[in-house]
Design an enzyme around this catalytic site. Sequence first.
Site, PDB file in Angstrom:
ATOM      1  N   ASP A 235      58.017  76.234  30.757  1.00 20.55           N
ATOM      2  CA  ASP A 235      56.678  75.643  30.770  1.00 20.55           C
ATOM      3  C   ASP A 235      56.813  74.177  30.395  1.00 20.55           C
ATOM      4  O   ASP A 235      57.589  73.826  29.499  1.00 20.55           O
ATOM      5  CB  ASP A 235      55.759  76.354  29.773  1.00 20.55           C
TER       6      ASP A 235
ATOM      7  N   ASP B  15      52.004  79.213  36.838  1.00 19.28           N
ATOM      8  CA  ASP B  15      50.881  79.735  36.053  1.00 19.28           C
ATOM      9  C   ASP B  15      49.547  79.304  36.655  1.00 19.28           C
ATOM     10  O   ASP B  15      48.597  80.091  36.726  1.00 19.28           O
ATOM     11  CB  ASP B  15      50.962  79.249  34.606  1.00 19.28           C
TER      12      ASP B  15
END
Length: 170
Positions: free
Chosen positions: A115, A133
């Site tokens: 991330d 995401d």
Amino acid sequence: MKSKIVGVIAIVLVFALDQVSKAYAIDWYSQSGATEIFKFCSLVEVWNRGISFGMFGALESSNLIFTYVSLGVILMLFVLFVQSKCNKSTICMGVVIGGALGNLADRLRFGAVYDFISLHAGEFHWPAFNFADVCVTCGVICFLCLEVMYHAKACVDTSGDPDALSVKKY
């Protein structure tokens, strides 16, 4: 058939863009560290061994568990994708599958999901996330909106009898 092709293109495109964005972010971070892009958005590095927001990341064997869960969800979505008769739903599922495959690829390669996008305002920091995401979230929201719209107009009185309902396909 055309929607299936567009759906497959969505899968491949989302997967490729996710992997390229992560490779770029990893390279950028290794050279520059955390970087503020806008007042509310920074490039960071977070290796997420859990699920959304890092939940359950401390579990022993979390990567193995979430890898198998991801595989199961992707297979289920792919079955729905193949069976779908709605062009728009097929494309939404393609976007979700592409994002899920992107995060699965991270788990298989790195043992965690990479991330790198951090949104913040003052002291508030949203958990870091990535392009996959965003695609999974947007694809699910679009799919749910389509389902709500479909069911809102699915029941149509065809005989004048209020108890006689039929399903209208769009």
